[in-house]
Design an enzyme around this catalytic site. Structure first.
Site, PDB file in Angstrom:
ATOM      1  N   ASP A  82       4.222  -3.407  -0.537  1.00 18.11           N
ATOM      2  CA  ASP A  82       3.440  -4.514  -0.001  1.00 18.11           C
ATOM      3  C   ASP A  82       2.017  -4.513  -0.518  1.00 18.11           C
ATOM      4  O   ASP A  82       1.497  -3.496  -0.990  1.00 18.11           O
ATOM      5  CB  ASP A  82       3.431  -4.465   1.529  1.00 18.11           C
ATOM      6  CG  ASP A  82       2.799  -3.196   2.082  1.00 18.11           C
ATOM      7  OD1 ASP A  82       3.081  -2.106   1.539  1.00 18.11           O
ATOM      8  OD2 ASP A  82       2.027  -3.275   3.055  1.00 18.11           O
ATOM      9  N   GLU A 175       3.129  -0.505   4.057  1.00 22.45           N
ATOM     10  CA  GLU A 175       2.127   0.552   4.231  1.00 22.45           C
ATOM     11  C   GLU A 175       0.845  -0.009   4.811  1.00 22.45           C
ATOM     12  O   GLU A 175       0.137   0.676   5.563  1.00 22.45           O
ATOM     13  CB  GLU A 175       1.837   1.223   2.880  1.00 22.45           C
ATOM     14  CG  GLU A 175       0.928   2.437   2.940  1.00 22.45           C
ATOM     15  CD  GLU A 175      -0.561   2.126   2.773  1.00 22.45           C
ATOM     16  OE1 GLU A 175      -1.394   3.041   2.950  1.00 22.45           O
ATOM     17  OE2 GLU A 175      -0.886   0.960   2.457  1.00 22.45           O
TER      18      GLU A 175
END
Length: 415
Positions: A82, A175
């Site tokens: 991400d 994350e």
């Protein structure tokens, strides 16, 4: 595909984390993360890796088999899929041969990466730099890691004379919002002995310590009353919360601290005169300091409850993640030694920095997989001014190769 083409291909897939979905327990929080996981899985298959798995939560794992016939500790490398939620726009990456001074990212919008504001950029004069058009994040956090790791795997495949044990790779989602992917990661199933994340930092920087982190939820219960008859009856929970905040150590907040100085961070307060809820983050590099901060908040809560009436103040303390240093002490420090040797083999002097935050390695380490962090080479994460010096990205890939090589050589020397 070379490392630049690989990185640029990843930036074209929008993997912005979705805060609302993540908070609702949906992982991955955005479809792009699954798209990127499947894209990388196909690349890993082409590279000849085995045991390739893309799970429903977009966690991707794979193994490069050993090319030696003796046991070697299993080393692993991690990146996250991400990108941060500051901007959701698609990335339009550009490459500039940097000759000094400012870089005009977007002439029309007057977005300029100014050397006066980001002076470290002048360390890269004469190099190619990848940056955005000033309307998005670049996504080097953390697509640079994926590119560096796969480039290293490609190099190992093309150079079989470099002996290595099993190498495992993993790419995890979300994350950027509480390390949701690493919290869902099964380190026992993965089967690695130690690992490295590649996340953040200019060339040479190395992270083997970060916060011990937690948060507190403090609830203040007051007594509402009509103002015409409030005297002696009204207990305003909002004012109780403000008084509680005033009793926190004044200089121990994020805006007053740096390096290894811990803090209390008042993050959110909501409520009314009857009930107010206060959220705080707790941070300290040392375990004793972290426990001391939790103890202080508990005692402050208890004291205020005695002062304002039983049950008027309650606190819930929750641990978030540990300092990775807790898992890298004594005999367990060998991942640091291997990384330093790999850095120096590439002419890079390790620059150890304390990370004033958390990263996937802090979760993985406390779950039994010691995992310090090596650089990707990028700068200005979470900003339209994010940029990636190409030479630094290539250096990260070379460090990964040498970590794999050194791990095998150390084991061979024992036989």
């Amino acid at each position: 595909m070379d490392i630049i083409e690989r990185f640029l291909a990843y930036t074209r897939i929008n993997t912005t984390t979705d805060i609302a979905k993540g908070q609702a327990g949906i992982v991955p929080s955005s479809e792009g993360q699954m798209e990127l996981a499947r894209f990388v899985a196909r690349e890993l298959e082409e590279l000849g890796l085995v045991d390739i798995k893309v799970r429903d939560n977009a966690i991707l794992t794979a193994t490069l088999p050993a090319n030696v016939d003796y046991d070697v500790p299993v080393v692993s490398f991690f990146g996250h899929l991400d990108t941060s939620a500051e901007l959701k726009t698609d990335t339009n990456a550009q490459i500039t041969r940097y000759e000094g001074g400012d870089i005009v990212l977007n002439k029309e919008l007057e977005v300029i990466l100014r050397a006066s504001e980001f002076p470290e950029i002048e360390n890269y004069i004469g190099q190619d730099i990848i940056h955005t058009d000033g309307t998005s994040l670049l996504g080097a956090d953390d697509k640079a890691a994926i590119a560096a790791i796969l480039d290293a795997i490609l190099f190992l495949k093309n150079n079989p004379e470099i002996k290595h044990g099993p190498v495992k790779v993993a790419f995890v989602p979300d994350e950027e919002q509480g390390m949701l992917g690493s919290k869902a990661f099964d380190t026992k199933e993965f089967g690695a002995d130690f690992g490295y994340t590649l996340d953040c930092c200019g060339i040479g920087e190395f992270v083997c310590e970060n916060w011990n982190a937690g948060h507190a939820v403090v609830t203040f219960k007051g007594q509402s009353a009509h103002p015409m008859s409030a005297k002696g009856k009204l207990k305003n929970s909002l004012l109780m919360a403000h008084k509680f905040i005033s009793m926190l150590p004044g200089g121990e907040a994020p805006e007053y601290t740096f390096e290894r100085e811990g803090y209390y961070w008042v993050k959110q307060m909501s409520g009314n005169s009857a009930q107010t809820i206060l959220n705080l983050d707790i941070r300290d590099f040392t375990k004793s300091g972290y426990l001391s901060r939790k103890d202080f908040l508990q005692k402050l809560s208890d004291s205020c409850s005695l002062l304002w009436g039983e049950g008027s103040v309650t606190i819930k303390l929750v641990d978030s993640y540990e300092n990775v240093s807790n898992s890298l002490q004594g005999d367990a420090s060998f991942p640091i030694d291997i990384a330093f040797e790999a850095y120096r083999h590439n002419g890079i002097e390790p620059n150890v920095i304390p990370m004033r935050g958390g990263y996937d390695g802090s979760i993985l380490s406390q779950n039994g997989l010691p995992c310090p962090n090596i650089f990707t080479g990028a700068h200005n994460f979470h900003s339209v001014y994010e940029y990636m010096p190409v030479d630094s990205l290539k250096a990260a890939s070379k460090v990964v190769v040498d970590i794999v090589r050194i791990t095998c050589e150390r084991e061979a020397s024992k036989n």
